[in-house]
Write a protein that holds these residues in place. Sequence first.
Motif, PDB file in Angstrom:
ATOM      1  N   VAL A  62       2.563  -7.409   5.883  1.00  0.00           N
ATOM      2  CA  VAL A  62       2.805  -7.597   7.195  1.00  0.00           C
ATOM      3  C   VAL A  62       1.892  -7.795   8.175  1.00  0.00           C
ATOM      4  O   VAL A  62       1.951  -8.599   8.891  1.00  0.00           O
ATOM      5  N   PRO A  63       0.681  -6.942   8.288  1.00  0.00           N
ATOM      6  CA  PRO A  63      -0.254  -7.313   9.211  1.00  0.00           C
ATOM      7  C   PRO A  63      -0.978  -8.757   8.589  1.00  0.00           C
ATOM      8  O   PRO A  63      -1.511  -9.589   9.749  1.00  0.00           O
ATOM      9  N   LEU A  64      -0.991  -9.179   7.484  1.00  0.00           N
ATOM     10  CA  LEU A  64      -1.618 -10.328   7.118  1.00  0.00           C
ATOM     11  C   LEU A  64      -0.487 -11.521   7.596  1.00  0.00           C
ATOM     12  O   LEU A  64      -1.019 -12.541   8.215  1.00  0.00           O
ATOM     13  N   ILE A  65       0.804 -11.196   7.512  1.00  0.00           N
ATOM     14  CA  ILE A  65       1.755 -12.514   8.068  1.00  0.00           C
ATOM     15  C   ILE A  65       1.405 -12.600   9.683  1.00  0.00           C
ATOM     16  O   ILE A  65       1.354 -13.607  10.148  1.00  0.00           O
ATOM     17  N   ALA A 105       6.367  -1.200   3.964  1.00  0.00           N
ATOM     18  CA  ALA A 105       5.951  -2.189   4.757  1.00  0.00           C
ATOM     19  C   ALA A 105       6.209  -1.844   6.278  1.00  0.00           C
ATOM     20  O   ALA A 105       5.551  -2.190   7.180  1.00  0.00           O
ATOM     21  N   LEU A 106       7.340  -1.120   6.491  1.00  0.00           N
ATOM     22  CA  LEU A 106       7.612  -0.986   7.850  1.00  0.00           C
ATOM     23  C   LEU A 106       6.967   0.188   8.302  1.00  0.00           C
ATOM     24  O   LEU A 106       6.718   0.188   9.430  1.00  0.00           O
ATOM     25  N   ARG A 107       6.282   1.237   7.669  1.00  0.00           N
ATOM     26  CA  ARG A 107       5.603   2.187   8.112  1.00  0.00           C
ATOM     27  C   ARG A 107       4.321   1.927   8.602  1.00  0.00           C
ATOM     28  O   ARG A 107       3.795   2.526   9.565  1.00  0.00           O
ATOM     29  N   LEU A 111      13.839   7.420   4.707  1.00  0.00           N
ATOM     30  CA  LEU A 111      13.835   6.572   6.023  1.00  0.00           C
ATOM     31  C   LEU A 111      13.440   7.538   7.033  1.00  0.00           C
ATOM     32  O   LEU A 111      13.021   7.002   8.040  1.00  0.00           O
ATOM     33  N   THR A 112      13.429   8.922   7.205  1.00  0.00           N
ATOM     34  CA  THR A 112      13.018   9.671   8.201  1.00  0.00           C
ATOM     35  C   THR A 112      11.587   9.728   8.436  1.00  0.00           C
ATOM     36  O   THR A 112      10.962  10.314   9.481  1.00  0.00           O
ATOM     37  N   THR A 113      10.853   9.098   7.515  1.00  0.00           N
ATOM     38  CA  THR A 113       9.098   8.949   7.808  1.00  0.00           C
ATOM     39  C   THR A 113       8.892   7.788   8.793  1.00  0.00           C
ATOM     40  O   THR A 113       7.781   7.787   9.279  1.00  0.00           O
ATOM     41  N   LEU A 114       9.859   6.894   9.111  1.00  0.00           N
ATOM     42  CA  LEU A 114       9.661   5.853  10.192  1.00  0.00           C
ATOM     43  C   LEU A 114       9.568   6.322  11.483  1.00  0.00           C
ATOM     44  O   LEU A 114      10.086   7.394  11.722  1.00  0.00           O
ATOM     45  N   PRO A 115       8.892   5.902  12.283  1.00  0.00           N
ATOM     46  CA  PRO A 115       8.603   6.138  13.606  1.00  0.00           C
ATOM     47  C   PRO A 115      10.089   5.937  14.356  1.00  0.00           C
ATOM     48  O   PRO A 115      11.047   5.081  14.177  1.00  0.00           O
TER      49      PRO A 115
END
Length: 560
Positions: free
Chosen positions: A91-94, A133-135, A203-207
Motif C-alpha cells: 500500500v505505501p508503495l502504491i 495491509a489496512l493496518r 478486525l478489532t486491531t484496526l484503528p
Amino acid sequence: MTERRHRDTSLRVSKPASSTELEVHVGSMPFILDKELLASKSAKVAALLKENSNEDLSCLLRDIPADAETFELVARFCRGYSMHMSTENVVPLICLSFYLGMDENHSNNNLLSKAVTFFEQRVLPSWNEIIKALRVSEKFLQQTVQLGLFEACLQAMIAKASDNPRHLGEPIAVSTNEDGEDDSNYRPNARRRLFALDWQEDLTTLPLQLYEPIIYTMNQHEIPPEYISASIYRYTKRWIFSCNTTGETMSIYKRKSQRNLIETLERLLPHGRDLLPCTLLFEMLRCAIDLEASSACRNGFETRIGKQLDQAKVQDLLIPSQGYAKEVQYDIECIRRILKIFYGNYNSSDASGFVTVAELIEDFLAEISADNDLMIDTFISLAEMSMAAALGTKRNSDGIYRAIDIYLEKHAYLTDKEKEQVCKVLDFQKMSPEACEHAAKNERLPLRAVVQVLYMTQLQMRDTFTKEVKDYDDKLVKEEDEEEDEVRMELEKMSIKVKKLEKDCSMLKKEIRSGCSSQNVKNEKVSMWAEMKRKLGCMNSMDDLRFPVKKKKVHPKLGV
C-alpha cells in the motif's frame, strides 16, 4: 551477500551530490540518486527536471508521502535491483509510486502496475492479508482512500463476511441461566471449534478511522447483527476497558479520545434484543457514564438494556453515582429510566418477564436500602414499580417487606409518619405466614403497620381454618360418593349375573322340552311297526315277539 548489503547501504549514504545526482531527504534519512535514472522511471521528477534544470530539486521533493523503507524500495527499483514486495509494504508503495508518476503512461516497466497487480492478486483474495495491509495504511489513510485502495479492501471484506460472518469472530452467547458464568469469557463449543476458520487477523486491531466505515458498511449490507455486536464489544474491550485498568488519572486528550470512541461504537451497535448479554451492555453503559459521554450515547445503551432487562442480575444495576455532589451511592435515576423502557417495550404474552424484573428490583432495593442518603420518595418510587410489575400474579410481597425492613433499620431517625409512608407500598394481603409472623414482632415497623399485619394474620388463620374444614367436608363427600359408586357397581354386576342365569335356565328348559317330545315320538313309531310285523307273521326273534311274561304266583305256604 556482502556486495548486496553494500549496495543497499550505499543508497542511504550521505555524501556530496554531483551535478548529475539528486539528494532526497525522507524523514531524517538522505538518499542520493541519479537524476536521469530517476527521471526515466518517474514522470514527476522528469517534469521537475524539465522545468527546473539548474535548480536543486531536493527542496521540491521534501514532502514525499513515504517513509525511508518505502523510498528505499523505490530507489532499488530505479537502479534495477531486486525488491521484495509484501502485504505490509504494497500500500505505501502504491501511494508513493502514484505520487511520483511511476505509471504506464511514463514507462512500460513501471512500479505502479507491479504494485497494483500484487495488491489485486495477493492481498484482496485473503481476509488476513487485507487486515495486514489496512493496518499499515493508517499513516497514508488519505492517499489510500483517494486511490480507491480502501474501497477495494472494503468491498472484498463485505463479500467475504456475507459468505462467512465468522470472519468477524464468534457471536457472544446470550444465556438467561443463572450458572454464574462470565458472558465476556464466552468460548465457542467443540463443534464450532471443529469447523472454525484457521487463525485469522482480528478486525478489532484496526484503528477507529478504518474500523468505523467497515462496520457501518457491514450494517448496511445486513451482515448478521449478532456478529457485528460481538465485534463491537471486543473492540470496546481492546481499546477502552483494557486501557482503564491501571487506575491512573487519564489525560484530557486521552479522555476525549475515548469519549469519542465509545460514542462512535454506540452509534455502530445494532439495535435489537439478545445481540449481547445484558451484563456486557451494562459494562458499556458504565464506561459511557465514566467518560461523560453524550446523553444520546447513554440513552442508546439504556434503551438496549431496557429491552432485555429480564436477563440482568442485581450486580448489573449497581451503577455508582458520578459527579462531585453524590447524593446517593448508586445512580437510581438511570435504573428508573431503564425500568420505564422495559415496561414500555415488553410485548410478550408471557408474564414471567414482569415477575423476573419484579424480583430483580426487590433485590436491588435490598442492596441500596442501606444507603443513608437514599430519599424516601426514591425508595417508594422503585418499590411501587416493582409492585406494579407483579400485579395479576400470585407472587408474594416478602421481597418488598425485606427491603423495607432494611431501609427502616438503616434510617432509624425516621418519624412514625415517615415510616407509615414507607410501609404504604407493602401489600399485607400478599405476605406469607412466615413474613407476617416476623412483622408482628418487628419493633421497627410503625404501630399501624403492626396492627394491619395482625389483622391479616387473623384473616389468614380464618381462611386457613375455613379451607381445611371445606377440604375435610369435600373429602367426606368424595368418600361417600365413592362408596355409593362401589355399591352401585356391585348391584349392576349382580343384576347382570341374574339376567345371565335366567337366560341359561330358559335355554335349559327349552332343551328339556324338546328332548322329551322327540323320545315319545320315537317310542310310538317303534310300537306301531312291531305290531304290524306281528300281525303279518313276520316276527323272527324272541325280541320281536315281545310276549307278555306272566309272573308265577307263589303260594304263601309252600314258598314256591
